[in-house]
Design an enzyme around this catalytic site. Structure first.
Site, PDB file in Angstrom:
ATOM      1  N   GLU A  45     -57.961  46.687  42.739  1.00 41.86           N
ATOM      2  CA  GLU A  45     -59.157  46.710  42.932  1.00 41.86           C
ATOM      3  C   GLU A  45     -60.174  46.965  41.510  1.00 41.86           C
ATOM      4  OE1 GLU A  45     -60.996  49.693  45.391  1.00 41.86           O
ATOM      5  OE2 GLU A  45     -62.929  48.834  45.706  1.00 41.86           O
ATOM      6  N   LYS A 118     -66.652  43.236  50.139  1.00 35.89           N
ATOM      7  CA  LYS A 118     -66.293  44.447  50.840  1.00 35.89           C
ATOM      8  C   LYS A 118     -67.387  44.964  51.646  1.00 35.89           C
ATOM      9  CE  LYS A 118     -64.628  49.180  49.201  1.00 35.89           C
ATOM     10  NZ  LYS A 118     -64.265  49.742  47.985  1.00 35.89           N
ATOM     11  N   CYS A 155     -59.927  47.985  49.799  1.00 39.21           N
ATOM     12  CA  CYS A 155     -59.722  49.540  49.894  1.00 39.21           C
ATOM     13  C   CYS A 155     -60.554  50.218  51.093  1.00 39.21           C
ATOM     14  CB  CYS A 155     -60.602  50.184  48.440  1.00 39.21           C
ATOM     15  SG  CYS A 155     -60.109  51.633  47.827  1.00 39.21           S
TER      16      CYS A 155
END
Lengths: 296, 296
Positions: A45, A118, A155
């Site tokens: 990331e 995300k 994540c």
């Protein structure tokens, strides 16, 4: 059922405050993976920068870049040259004052096959992501590539079975998580061990309940918290390749730069789903409450 | 945050074709647990009988009983006598031609605090449950007891993160799974090991993503498949108590009758949810697809 084998690689490394050096480290890892015949490479990331979200500082928006932009151009050229798929997590500048934590998928011809922005954004001491990233508005859609449909997530999404399931239901053949997670030095060694184990285990759970392989690529190294609020983050590495039955096929160290390689058989998913047909029996008539914040 | 400690017990044993003997084994385990100060006892799935679902035989409907009925009466008396909560999985006869796989919760005063009717019903060689059990129509609702809200689910539900999440969202403080699962002798030892590991891991995943402890109680022993379709099932025991961070706190053997005891601190859930606030960030605006059979 036919086998569908692919070789995958994960590039785990430490980052510095020099984006060019970080990108060079990612590129070196990609080349190393390509030398071993890897067809798909997952980067960690925000691989171009230190994990700047430890502090809220408007100057850090200078690290953002458009998509397409300089990094996707550079990595696109590399993908075409090496004939592999690259999943690159970037700090996307969509407009002045509008930024996302975005994973870009570059196909073997160098084109952008698609993006994932995300969706679940954390905000905790050391991880002030709600300051930087507007939550994604592309939903949970796999990216179609020459290798198959990739369920790219990022994540914090790792902790949400909803995200994994939505990708599986949309036909994802693989779940992929660029990650930046680590230890707070104020936690005990026992607590640190439980946290890292929980991180691996929850992802193994997604593999099992969806019969899909899972890739997670995390960074290593200690990065200071310049706000002084915490003792910084010791990123725990441990990048891993998990098979569709939840088995850990390969895992990197907690403190070593590593290009982790593994071979997957994507054909295994159908074989497993015939034996344990979870998708057949979902009670979609009784899942309405999943759309509630809380069932109170 | 205040601690809320409870002592729990799981009664793992083999079953025979004699329901009275099976019930006696369960009762002996409950009494053993009570002697150690246990406040809540989880019994294995369909603990009164052999796992009759290996074959489709209408005569097996004779094993079903009403709720309330003789077994809930007997266990209710025991719960009141020993002042503990008992979760008993039963073959419920709701009407002629209408049966469920039901878990009944008996509170410390002997009353029926509530029931859960198994929502996800499997049907595979050796597990012909769709023949016997109508899917539950009570939804995913925790049962409120004097010890707290219990998220009671059953066996095949174990593989569904939706079920665990729905219970968590409805305020469950604990997830509990009566279970009957085992090995098919035609699988390799490697495959058998992966299956058992997947079973534990997916439940650890539910604990982690919801910050809730999980209890799973499974039977042991080999039971023959009288239809001759398979070599029967070697139930793998491995009953376990999992902490709210996914850590395995206690686990029984694969082949020994055992009353497994553990202490849980239900206060840990709030502590964990403050550190890793998964519920805060769920993207309920983007979960609509979870209500679809497949997103095609």
């Amino acid at each position: 059922m036919s086998a569908k084998k692919i070789k995958v690689g994960l590039v785990q490394h430490a980052c510095t405050d020099d984006p060019d050096a970080n990108l060079a480290a990612s590129i070196a890892g990609i080349q190393q993976a390509a030398d071993q015949g890897t067809q798909l490479v997952l980067l960690q990331e925000l691989h171009r920068s230190s994990y700047f979200c430890q502090t809220e500082d408007t100057a850090n928006f200078d690290l953002a870049e458009p998509v397409p932009g300089p990094t996707t151009r550079r990595l696109g050229e590399l993908a075409a040259e090496l004939r592999l798929v690259i999943i690159a997590s970037l700090f996307e500048k969509r407009s002045a004052g509008l930024y996302h934590n975005t994973a870009v998928v570059l196909d073997v011809d160098g084109s952008i096959a698609g993006c994932y922005r995300k969706m679940h954004i954390p905000d905790d001491p050391g991880y002030h992501e709600k300051f930087y990233f507007t939550p994604g508005d592309l939903g949970f859609q796999p990216v179609t590539t020459s290798l198959g449909k990739l369920g790219v997530l990022v994540c914090w999404d790792q902790w949400y079975p909803e995200a994994a399931r939505l990708m599986a239901l949309a036909g994802a053949e693989l779940l992929l998580y660029p990650t930046a997670i680590g230890w707070d030095s104020s936690d005990t060694a026992d607590e640190q061990a439980r946290q890292r184990e929980a991180w691996v285990t929850v992802q193994r759970g997604h593999a099992i309940s969806n019969c899909l392989p899972v890739l997670a690529c995390n960074r290593i190294g200690h990065e200071a918290d310049f706000s002084g609020q915490t003792g910084g983050i010791q990123f725990w590495g441990s990048s891993c390749v998990i098979g569709a039955q939840g088995e850990v096929l390969a895992q990197a160290a907690t403190d070593q730069a590593e290009t982790l390689l593994a071979e997957l058989d994507l054909g295994r998913t159908e074989q497993l789903r015939r034996t344990w047909p979870f998708l057949r029996d979902r009670r979609i008539d009784a899942y309405q409450g999943l759309l509630d914040r809380f069932r109170d």
